[in-house]
Design a protein around this motif. Structure first.
Motif, short mmCIF file in Angstrom:
data_model
loop_
_atom_site.label_atom_id
_atom_site.label_comp_id
_atom_site.label_asym_id
_atom_site.label_seq_id
_atom_site.Cartn_x
_atom_site.Cartn_y
_atom_site.Cartn_z
N LEU A 27 59.49 49.27 34.21
CA LEU A 27 60.61 50.10 33.77
C LEU A 27 60.16 51.48 33.31
O LEU A 27 60.83 52.48 33.60
N VAL A 28 59.04 51.56 32.62
CA VAL A 28 58.60 52.83 32.04
C VAL A 28 58.36 53.90 33.11
O VAL A 28 58.91 55.01 33.01
N PRO A 29 57.58 53.63 34.18
CA PRO A 29 57.42 54.70 35.19
C PRO A 29 58.72 55.03 35.93
O PRO A 29 58.95 56.18 36.32
N GLU A 30 59.56 54.02 36.10
CA GLU A 30 60.83 54.27 36.77
C GLU A 30 61.74 55.14 35.90
O GLU A 30 62.47 55.99 36.40
N TRP A 31 61.66 54.96 34.60
CA TRP A 31 62.45 55.79 33.67
C TRP A 31 61.97 57.24 33.73
O TRP A 31 62.78 58.17 33.73
N LEU A 34 63.25 58.71 36.84
CA LEU A 34 64.68 59.01 36.70
C LEU A 34 64.89 60.32 35.97
O LEU A 34 65.73 61.13 36.37
N GLU A 35 64.15 60.55 34.91
CA GLU A 35 64.29 61.80 34.18
C GLU A 35 63.92 62.99 35.06
O GLU A 35 64.59 64.03 35.03
N ALA A 36 62.84 62.85 35.85
CA ALA A 36 62.45 63.93 36.75
C ALA A 36 63.50 64.16 37.83
O ALA A 36 63.83 65.31 38.17
N ALA A 37 64.06 63.09 38.38
CA ALA A 37 65.09 63.22 39.40
C ALA A 37 66.36 63.85 38.82
O ALA A 37 67.03 64.65 39.48
N ARG A 64 69.04 56.35 43.14
CA ARG A 64 68.04 55.33 43.46
C ARG A 64 67.26 54.94 42.21
O ARG A 64 67.10 53.76 41.92
N HIS A 65 66.81 55.93 41.47
CA HIS A 65 66.05 55.64 40.25
C HIS A 65 66.95 55.02 39.17
O HIS A 65 66.49 54.16 38.41
N ARG A 66 68.19 55.42 39.13
CA ARG A 66 69.12 54.85 38.15
C ARG A 66 69.35 53.36 38.41
O ARG A 66 69.35 52.54 37.50
N ASN A 68 67.28 51.35 40.03
CA ASN A 68 66.02 50.65 39.74
C ASN A 68 65.83 50.45 38.24
O ASN A 68 65.37 49.38 37.81
N CYS A 69 66.19 51.43 37.44
CA CYS A 69 66.09 51.28 35.98
C CYS A 69 67.04 50.19 35.49
O CYS A 69 66.68 49.40 34.61
N PHE A 70 68.22 50.14 36.05
CA PHE A 70 69.17 49.10 35.67
C PHE A 70 68.60 47.72 35.99
O PHE A 70 68.66 46.81 35.16
N ALA A 71 68.03 47.56 37.18
CA ALA A 71 67.49 46.26 37.57
C ALA A 71 66.33 45.85 36.68
O ALA A 71 66.23 44.69 36.26
N GLU A 72 65.44 46.77 36.38
CA GLU A 72 64.31 46.45 35.51
C GLU A 72 64.79 46.16 34.08
O GLU A 72 64.25 45.28 33.41
#
Length: 98
Positions: A27-31, A34-37, A64-66, A68-72
């Motif tokens: 979750l941490v790298p995906e978050w 998401l912030e960068a995107a 896409r990142h949002r 993935n963050c939800f799933a994690e």
């Protein structure tokens, strides 16, 4: 420690904590992505030279990142629920019956 507590610990508490830990690890790298995107999408939306295609690509990356963050995040919560069920079971075992 009796066998019931050991079973609950091995089959519920430890796997639940492990699932939460693994989901948190991803979750941490995906978050951060998401912030960068999100920042990229903000820049593209405020730029006067952006086209619809640029905005669509930036929005798709953010979504896409949002997702993935939800799933994690659901994985973290589900692991916590599994561990909590095991801890509850350990706490409610009657020591007089065992």
């Amino acid at each position: 420690m009796n066998i019931q507590r050991m079973i609950l610990l091995l089959f519920l508490v430890l796997p639940g904590c492990a699932a939460s830990a693994v989901s948190s690890y991803y979750l941490v790298p995906e978050w951060l992505a998401l912030e960068a995107a999100y920042q990229s999408y903000q820049k593209a939306s405020q730029s006067p030279s952006s086209t619809i295609s640029d905005l669509s690509i930036a929005q798709a990356a953010e979504q896409r990142h949002r997702i993935n963050c939800f799933a994690e995040g659901v994985g973290v919560l589900l692991g916590g629920v599994i561990a909590a069920i095991g801890i509850h079971g350990i706490c409610t075992i009657d020591p007089k019956k065992s």
